[in-house]
Design a protein around this motif. Structure first.
Motif, PDB file in Angstrom:
ATOM      1  N   UNK A 154      63.357  87.374  46.715  1.00  0.00           N
ATOM      2  CA  UNK A 154      62.388  86.458  46.107  1.00  0.00           C
ATOM      3  C   UNK A 154      60.937  86.841  46.380  1.00  0.00           C
ATOM      4  N   UNK A 155      60.701  87.739  47.326  1.00  0.00           N
ATOM      5  CA  UNK A 155      59.323  88.125  47.634  1.00  0.00           C
ATOM      6  C   UNK A 155      58.946  89.375  46.822  1.00  0.00           C
ATOM      7  N   UNK A 161      64.575 101.511  46.141  1.00  0.00           N
ATOM      8  CA  UNK A 161      65.703 100.620  46.437  1.00  0.00           C
ATOM      9  C   UNK A 161      65.404  99.742  47.654  1.00  0.00           C
ATOM     10  N   UNK A 162      64.668 100.300  48.627  1.00  0.00           N
ATOM     11  CA  UNK A 162      64.285  99.506  49.803  1.00  0.00           C
ATOM     12  C   UNK A 162      63.384  98.348  49.363  1.00  0.00           C
ATOM     13  N   UNK A 163      62.468  98.656  48.434  1.00  0.00           N
ATOM     14  CA  UNK A 163      61.584  97.597  47.916  1.00  0.00           C
ATOM     15  C   UNK A 163      62.403  96.555  47.161  1.00  0.00           C
ATOM     16  N   UNK A 164      63.422  97.024  46.467  1.00  0.00           N
ATOM     17  CA  UNK A 164      64.268  96.105  45.696  1.00  0.00           C
ATOM     18  C   UNK A 164      64.983  95.117  46.638  1.00  0.00           C
ATOM     19  N   UNK A 165      65.320  95.569  47.847  1.00  0.00           N
ATOM     20  CA  UNK A 165      65.916  94.665  48.846  1.00  0.00           C
ATOM     21  C   UNK A 165      64.983  93.490  49.128  1.00  0.00           C
ATOM     22  N   UNK A 166      63.684  93.807  49.257  1.00  0.00           N
ATOM     23  CA  UNK A 166      62.707  92.744  49.553  1.00  0.00           C
ATOM     24  C   UNK A 166      62.572  91.840  48.332  1.00  0.00           C
ATOM     25  N   UNK A 167      62.426  92.478  47.169  1.00  0.00           N
ATOM     26  CA  UNK A 167      62.210  91.720  45.933  1.00  0.00           C
ATOM     27  C   UNK A 167      63.414  90.835  45.589  1.00  0.00           C
ATOM     28  N   UNK A 182      64.950  89.887  55.486  1.00  0.00           N
ATOM     29  CA  UNK A 182      64.185  88.802  56.127  1.00  0.00           C
ATOM     30  C   UNK A 182      62.790  88.674  55.517  1.00  0.00           C
ATOM     31  N   UNK A 183      62.093  89.803  55.319  1.00  0.00           N
ATOM     32  CA  UNK A 183      60.746  89.677  54.749  1.00  0.00           C
ATOM     33  C   UNK A 183      60.825  89.355  53.257  1.00  0.00           C
ATOM     34  N   UNK A 184      61.997  89.538  52.689  1.00  0.00           N
ATOM     35  CA  UNK A 184      62.215  89.160  51.294  1.00  0.00           C
ATOM     36  C   UNK A 184      62.289  87.647  51.114  1.00  0.00           C
ATOM     37  N   UNK A 185      62.594  86.951  52.213  1.00  0.00           N
ATOM     38  CA  UNK A 185      62.751  85.491  52.118  1.00  0.00           C
ATOM     39  C   UNK A 185      61.433  84.741  52.216  1.00  0.00           C
ATOM     40  N   UNK A 186      60.377  85.421  52.681  1.00  0.00           N
ATOM     41  CA  UNK A 186      59.107  84.710  52.843  1.00  0.00           C
ATOM     42  C   UNK A 186      58.149  85.108  51.729  1.00  0.00           C
TER      43      UNK A 186
END
Ligand code: PEP
Ligand code: MN
Length: 338
Positions: free
Chosen positions: A229-230, A220-226, A197-201
């Motif tokens: 698109x964020x 890997x958790x950061x990669x989920x956000x990235x 969700x925070x990856x979408x904003x």
């Protein structure tokens, strides 16, 4: 990815591995040694996983040869990334200290905290409106009312606000109060739906390290956000759980140079939740900056004895100001400013 076959693997078993590789759109390169056959998967191997091959008959083991994180990795972006938080840079030569109380309590407390945090030279302020508490019977935060108080106090002193999001259903509310940095807490580091969700904003995110997470799980958790698109991600080390009981957590200084090597994104440290006692915070904070952290997240309260949450680890305004002074000297020595 490479797949190492058992000694004496049959042609059929080799064929099963190559067809599986090809079914994912990659090429298979078979290398027949005197004792064993090794099969290389050529192409985007992130689609593959050792689990897919280890269970096939004739396979001894399989392993990735490239890192599983891509966007956040330094291989994909050599220079340090600087995250823009409403005109304030996080990363680069500037060291940012984010100060503020553990939780948003009252308007008076937030006004007073914003005043002393700003006077000490900070541009960003922290404060939790939604608190992840161990006990469901303790103060859980003021919720939306807390965001309102925080925004009002911070605006008065031109501070950017950092606050924790625990539940994706509150994201619109966070955007409505124009939260400048969304904090993902240690307990949520592997809440993958929240990360998506925070990856979408397009808001900066501070991703705290899970208290028992390895550096690789954290990346890997950061990669989920990235991947959503964020790319505005800031890592935050906040202490890990070990066998030691003399302090709240162990601040992992080693992860600072390791992360700086692995990722182009900024790395900050929270010495407050690491030590758990106010008197430990200055030493840990100085160690973090000396080791190359791009900033700190520090708990400070106008009157720590009366804090509703994490009272033991909050610095009072004078201690906070003194800390800022001593950090300036360290930053200077390593060629940075604060
Ligand atoms: C916090 O920073 O308020 C907090 C709860 O920290 P952590 O997620 O690291 O425990
Ligand atoms: Mn706290």
């Amino acid at each position: 990815m490479i797949i190492v076959m058992n000694r004496g693997a049959t042609e059929d078993q080799i064929g099963a591995v190559t067809s599986k590789i090809q079914s994912f759109g990659l090429d298979a390169n078979i290398s027949r040694g005197t004792e064993r056959t090794v099969i290389g998967a050529i192409g985007d191997e992130r689609k593959l996983d050792p689990e897919m091959f280890d269970s096939l008959s004739g396979v001894e083991y399989s392993m990735h040869i490239v890192k599983q994180y891509k966007i956040v990795s330094r291989e994909s972006h050599r220079q340090d990334s600087i995250i823009d938080v409403g005109g304030i840079p996080v990363g680069g030569t500037q060291v940012q200290v984010i100060g503020g109380p553990c939780s948003v309590e009252t308007q008076e407390q937030m006004d007073s905290a914003a005043q002393h945090v700003g006077a000490a030279g900070c541009k960003l302020m922290r404060g939790g409106a939604f608190k992840p508490r161990t006990s469901p019977y303790t103060f859980q935060g003021n919720g939306e009312e807390g965001l309102k108080m925080f925004r009002k106090a911070a605006d008065k002193y031109k501070l950017r606000i950092v606050t924790e999001l625990m539940d994706a259903r509150m994201l619109d509310t966070f955007l409505r109060y124009d939260v400048d940095v969304i904090q993902i807490g240690t307990r949520s580091m592997q809440n993958f739906e929240l990360l998506k969700e925070v990856g979408r904003i397009n808001k900066p995110v501070i991703l705290k390290r899970g208290m028992s997470a390895t550096v690789s799980e954290w990346l890997m958790a950061a990669e989920y956000i990235a991947a959503g698109g964020n790319h505005n991600i800031i890592f935050c080390e906040r202490g890990i759980r070990t066998f030691e009981t003399a302090y709240r957590n162990v601040m992992d200084v080693t992860c600072i140079p390791v992360l700086k090597k692995e990722t182009h994104l900024p790395v900050i440290v929270d010495p407050s939740h690491a030590g758990g006692k106010a008197w430990m915070v200055p030493a840990l904070a100085r160690a973090a900056i000396a080791a190359g952290a791009d900033g700190l997240l520090v708990e400070t309260h106008p009157n720590p004895c009366e804090a509703w949450c994490d009272a033991d680890q909050a610095l009072n305004p004078q201690e906070f100001q003194d800390l800022m002074g001593s950090l300036r000297g360290i930053a200077e020595v390593i060629g940075r400013n604060l």
